[in-house]
Design a protein around this motif. Structure first.
Motif, PDB file in Angstrom:
ATOM      1  N   LEU A 122       0.827  -1.205   0.000  1.00  0.00           N
ATOM      2  CA  LEU A 122       0.000   0.000   0.000  1.00  0.00           C
ATOM      3  C   LEU A 122       0.862   1.257   0.000  1.00  0.00           C
ATOM      4  CD1 LEU A 122      -2.607   1.623   0.284  1.00  0.00           C
ATOM      5  CD2 LEU A 122      -2.546   1.149   2.748  1.00  0.00           C
ATOM      6  N   MET A 123       1.901   1.293   0.835  1.00  0.00           N
ATOM      7  CA  MET A 123       2.721   2.493   0.950  1.00  0.00           C
ATOM      8  C   MET A 123       3.536   2.738  -0.317  1.00  0.00           C
ATOM      9  SD  MET A 123       1.680   3.727   3.661  1.00  0.00           S
ATOM     10  CE  MET A 123       2.714   5.180   3.493  1.00  0.00           C
ATOM     11  N   VAL A 124       4.049   1.687  -0.939  1.00  0.00           N
ATOM     12  CA  VAL A 124       4.803   1.863  -2.187  1.00  0.00           C
ATOM     13  C   VAL A 124       3.887   2.444  -3.264  1.00  0.00           C
ATOM     14  CG1 VAL A 124       5.971   0.665  -4.078  1.00  0.00           C
ATOM     15  CG2 VAL A 124       6.531   0.097  -1.707  1.00  0.00           C
ATOM     16  N   CYS A 125       2.687   1.885  -3.385  1.00  0.00           N
ATOM     17  CA  CYS A 125       1.737   2.392  -4.385  1.00  0.00           C
ATOM     18  C   CYS A 125       1.336   3.830  -4.067  1.00  0.00           C
ATOM     19  CB  CYS A 125       0.495   1.499  -4.420  1.00  0.00           C
ATOM     20  SG  CYS A 125       0.770  -0.154  -5.082  1.00  0.00           S
ATOM     21  N   ALA A 126       1.167   4.136  -2.771  1.00  0.00           N
ATOM     22  CA  ALA A 126       0.764   5.479  -2.371  1.00  0.00           C
ATOM     23  C   ALA A 126       1.861   6.494  -2.659  1.00  0.00           C
ATOM     24  CB  ALA A 126       0.400   5.498  -0.885  1.00  0.00           C
ATOM     25  N   ILE A 127       3.100   6.150  -2.326  1.00  0.00           N
ATOM     26  CA  ILE A 127       4.214   7.083  -2.535  1.00  0.00           C
ATOM     27  C   ILE A 127       4.385   7.399  -4.016  1.00  0.00           C
ATOM     28  CG2 ILE A 127       6.724   7.313  -2.392  1.00  0.00           C
ATOM     29  CD1 ILE A 127       6.556   5.708   0.241  1.00  0.00           C
ATOM     30  N   ILE A 128       4.369   6.362  -4.837  1.00  0.00           N
ATOM     31  CA  ILE A 128       4.506   6.581  -6.285  1.00  0.00           C
ATOM     32  C   ILE A 128       3.344   7.415  -6.803  1.00  0.00           C
ATOM     33  CG2 ILE A 128       4.553   5.470  -8.552  1.00  0.00           C
ATOM     34  CD1 ILE A 128       5.985   3.101  -7.233  1.00  0.00           C
ATOM     35  N   GLY A 129       2.130   7.071  -6.370  1.00  0.00           N
ATOM     36  CA  GLY A 129       0.949   7.793  -6.836  1.00  0.00           C
ATOM     37  C   GLY A 129       0.963   9.249  -6.435  1.00  0.00           C
ATOM     38  N   VAL A 130       1.341   9.536  -5.182  1.00  0.00           N
ATOM     39  CA  VAL A 130       1.339  10.917  -4.686  1.00  0.00           C
ATOM     40  C   VAL A 130       2.394  11.757  -5.405  1.00  0.00           C
ATOM     41  CG1 VAL A 130       1.908  12.363  -2.699  1.00  0.00           C
ATOM     42  CG2 VAL A 130       0.378  10.421  -2.426  1.00  0.00           C
ATOM     43  N   VAL A 131       3.621  11.250  -5.480  1.00  0.00           N
ATOM     44  CA  VAL A 131       4.713  12.031  -6.061  1.00  0.00           C
ATOM     45  C   VAL A 131       4.466  12.300  -7.551  1.00  0.00           C
ATOM     46  CG1 VAL A 131       7.170  12.056  -6.594  1.00  0.00           C
ATOM     47  CG2 VAL A 131       6.392  11.239  -4.359  1.00  0.00           C
ATOM     48  N   VAL A 132       4.140  11.243  -8.291  1.00  0.00           N
ATOM     49  CA  VAL A 132       3.908  11.406  -9.731  1.00  0.00           C
ATOM     50  C   VAL A 132       2.651  12.245  -9.978  1.00  0.00           C
ATOM     51  CG1 VAL A 132       3.422  10.206 -11.902  1.00  0.00           C
ATOM     52  CG2 VAL A 132       5.104   9.269 -10.300  1.00  0.00           C
ATOM     53  N   GLY A 133       1.587  11.936  -9.246  1.00  0.00           N
ATOM     54  CA  GLY A 133       0.339  12.673  -9.438  1.00  0.00           C
ATOM     55  C   GLY A 133       0.461  14.142  -9.077  1.00  0.00           C
ATOM     56  N   ALA A 134       1.154  14.429  -7.967  1.00  0.00           N
ATOM     57  CA  ALA A 134       1.309  15.819  -7.540  1.00  0.00           C
ATOM     58  C   ALA A 134       2.102  16.625  -8.565  1.00  0.00           C
ATOM     59  CB  ALA A 134       1.991  15.875  -6.176  1.00  0.00           C
TER      60      ALA A 134
END
Length: 281
Positions: free
Chosen positions: A58-70
């Motif tokens: 969950l955290m790996v997917c969240a970190i990638i999603g937040v950084v790239v999405g932001a």
């Protein structure tokens, strides 16, 4: 006074030779670390059976999603065409430029991937993430204040802060701190208090509440926050891009809450795999 406090703050937390560690980067690290801890504790209280592997996924997917999405959100919503002419600058993360709304979209997409990999219902993961996300917002807004960026509009209030540089020498609203308190501390305390009830409230309750509260707080704070210079005020000279992007969050949050009350789906942990099947690797 806040003016004196800010004047003594350095955006660089640590510098050793060529290595430079900034408070903004530390805010991301600390935010994700505390978010993981909160998710683990809440999931344990809810008896979801969340494993360490599930949490890591969950955290790996969240970190990638937040950084790239932001980053992509900033490019699309606030770039004003600059990145079309300078596409390589999209990868220049060290120059700043991150959008909450883009980060939220990336987080939801990352959560959908994590839901498939862990076999945990998406809305349960979204609810867990909604409870933890305000902690990251709190540290991020504090880091914005330290950096002297995203400042507020000029004010004669006694808490006005002189940021200097591009902000000029007039006192301004410390809107970063307003956001840290409202979007960070207040939303976290509300959602964490709601999470204490057992059995847990239905799926969607927390993400819906988060969307409504964040949308309302951000919309209001935008009235005392200086809009991005490349965009200015939109549509009649009073609306900002932040308000344009926040209004749909309020509507979406209300819709999710109404659906949650009607559906009344319980929070669930990993679904049992069919006999002979295995998790995606």
């Amino acid at each position: 006074m806040l003016n004196d406090i800010y004047q003594n703050l350095d955006p660089v937390a640590l510098a050793i030779g060529p290595l430079t560690v900034r408070w903004y980067g530390l805010a991301y690290v600390l935010g994700f670390a505390l978010a993981a801890f909160i998710i683990y504790r809440v999931a344990r209280r809810w008896k979801l059976g969340l494993t360490e592997d599930d949490l890591l996924t969950l955290m790996v997917c969240a970190i990638i999603g937040v950084v790239v999405g932001a980053r992509l959100g900033y490019v699309l919503f606030y770039g004003d065409g600059y990145y079309l002419a300078h596409p390589l600058e999209i990868l220049a993360f060290n120059q700043g430029g991150m959008s909450f709304h883009g980060g939220l979209a990336g987080l939801l997409l990352g959560g959908a991937v994590a839901a498939r990999l862990t076999r945990i219902p998406f809305l349960t993961l979204a609810d867990l993430g909604a409870i933890a996300a305000p902690v990251g917002l709190f540290f991020g807004r504090c880091a914005n204040f330290v950096n002297g960026e995203l400042w507020g509009a000029p004010t004669d209030w006694p808490i006005g802060v002189v940021f200097g540089g591009a902000a000029g020498m007039m006192p301004r609203h410390p809107s970063q701190l307003y956001e840290a308190v409202l979007e960070g501390l207040v939303i976290f305390l509300v959602l964490f208090a709601l999470s204490r009830r057992m059995p847990p409230r239905p799926r969607g309750t927390f993400v819906g509440t988060f969307l409504v509260l964040y949308g309302v707080f951000r919309f209001l704070i935008e009235f005392v926050r200086e809009p991005d210079v490349q965009l200015g005020y939109l549509w009649g000279g009073w609306l900002t891009m932040g308000q344009v992007l926040s209004a749909p969050l309020i509507i979406a949050g209300i819709a999710v809450l109404l659906w949650s009350v009607r559906a009344k789906l319980p929070q669930e942990g990993p679904r049992k795999e069919p006999k002979g099947a295995s998790r995606p690797r």
